[in-house]
Scaffold this active site. Sequence first.
Site, short mmCIF file in Angstrom:
data_model
loop_
_atom_site.label_atom_id
_atom_site.label_comp_id
_atom_site.label_asym_id
_atom_site.label_seq_id
_atom_site.Cartn_x
_atom_site.Cartn_y
_atom_site.Cartn_z
N ASN A 91 -30.29 17.38 -4.73
CA ASN A 91 -31.31 17.99 -4.02
C ASN A 91 -31.36 17.63 -2.74
OD1 ASN A 91 -33.48 19.17 -2.94
ND2 ASN A 91 -34.94 18.58 -4.03
N TRP A 92 -30.82 18.03 -1.49
CA TRP A 92 -30.84 17.47 -0.28
C TRP A 92 -32.15 17.44 0.42
CZ3 TRP A 92 -25.71 19.14 2.56
CH2 TRP A 92 -24.28 18.26 2.16
N LYS A 93 -32.98 18.32 -0.10
CA LYS A 93 -34.36 18.52 0.77
C LYS A 93 -34.18 18.86 2.28
CE LYS A 93 -36.25 15.46 -2.89
NZ LYS A 93 -37.19 14.57 -3.19
N HIS A 97 -40.27 23.12 -7.27
CA HIS A 97 -40.11 21.71 -7.06
C HIS A 97 -41.78 21.35 -6.56
CE1 HIS A 97 -39.22 17.78 -5.21
NE2 HIS A 97 -38.00 17.97 -5.67
N GLU A 131 -42.54 19.21 -4.63
CA GLU A 131 -42.84 19.11 -3.05
C GLU A 131 -43.12 20.76 -2.56
OE1 GLU A 131 -38.99 17.32 -1.76
OE2 GLU A 131 -40.01 15.43 -2.79
N GLU A 188 -39.23 16.42 -13.43
CA GLU A 188 -39.55 15.31 -12.50
C GLU A 188 -40.87 14.98 -12.43
OE1 GLU A 188 -35.95 16.50 -9.44
OE2 GLU A 188 -38.01 17.16 -8.80
N GLY A 201 -38.86 9.78 -4.85
CA GLY A 201 -38.62 9.31 -3.60
C GLY A 201 -39.57 7.89 -3.51
N SER A 214 -35.64 9.29 -8.53
CA SER A 214 -35.06 7.99 -8.32
C SER A 214 -33.87 7.79 -9.30
CB SER A 214 -35.96 6.84 -8.39
OG SER A 214 -37.11 7.03 -7.35
P1 13P Z 1 -35.47 11.21 -5.48
O1 13P Z 1 -34.07 10.98 -6.49
O2 13P Z 1 -34.94 10.84 -3.96
O3 13P Z 1 -36.28 10.38 -6.00
O4 13P Z 1 -35.67 12.61 -5.61
C1 13P Z 1 -35.87 13.45 -6.72
C2 13P Z 1 -36.12 14.69 -6.57
O5 13P Z 1 -37.10 15.14 -6.06
C3 13P Z 1 -35.02 15.63 -6.78
O6 13P Z 1 -35.18 17.04 -6.74
#
Ligand code: 13P
Length: 248
Positions: free
Chosen positions: A9-11, A94, A96, A166, A172, A212
């Site tokens: 997931n590149w966000k 997600h 976020e 998650e 993150g 992570s």
């Molecule tokens: P990280 O791997 O950067 O913690 O992010 C996880 C995430 O939100 C994947 O969708």
Amino acid sequence: MRIPFIAGNWKMFKSRMETVDFAREFKQLYKDTDVRTAICAPYVHLDTLKEIFDGTQIKVGAQNVHFEDMGAFTGEVSALMLEEIGVDYCIVGHSERRQYFAETDETVNKKLHKLFETSIVPIMCVGEVLEQREAGIETEVVKKQLRRGLSGIEEEQIKKLVIAYEPVWAIGTGLTASPLQAEEMCGIIRNTIDELYSPQAGDGVIIQYGGSVKPANASEIMNMPQIDGCLVGGASLKPVDFMEIIDF
Ligand code: 13P
């Protein structure tokens, strides 16, 4: 047999040039494996990734979708538009988006219904925030997200669904849920699908862990019996790291 599935997931990262560079390098590194692989990128890069990954097993996903087919919804993108350019997966719910963009279990539910009208496989995210874990209500929270998010979804559709657990406190932050904490919740998610649908549905559903995940912890996580894959944020931005995770 559940096929392992590791998605990046590149966000909101990477320019067009960085996307092309990543895709070319990753395509070189990538060897066909038994692990299903996808990159979920910003909308504007999906077409580019589809083109560069053409002829490989590397799939492409979006990170969000709107729940209507078309209309006066400025700034939104429909499932049909994504399907038309060959997008294979779409992340829904997600944390976020729940935190910053008013995503709720109800909108997650509408988006899942819409995606199931297309060939796109939804990756439905669930997970508790830190205060909920500290209060010991994480199981209740995740079960409620599943029950509400999956309202009206049929057992036949569940066969196509991917669920990503998650824990928000592990995203993150460098904090990973311990493999046992992740395994326990993924088991609870599977049992919830058993209860809502059938033991066969629970047995078949692909459940990922996200938060992570990096090359150093991927194999321990992937070796947990209830965990079928990972949703990788930061570490999916570097071709070598992402490949190492897929090679766990
Ligand atoms: P990280 O791997 O950067 O913690 O992010 C996880 C995430 O939100 C994947 O969708």
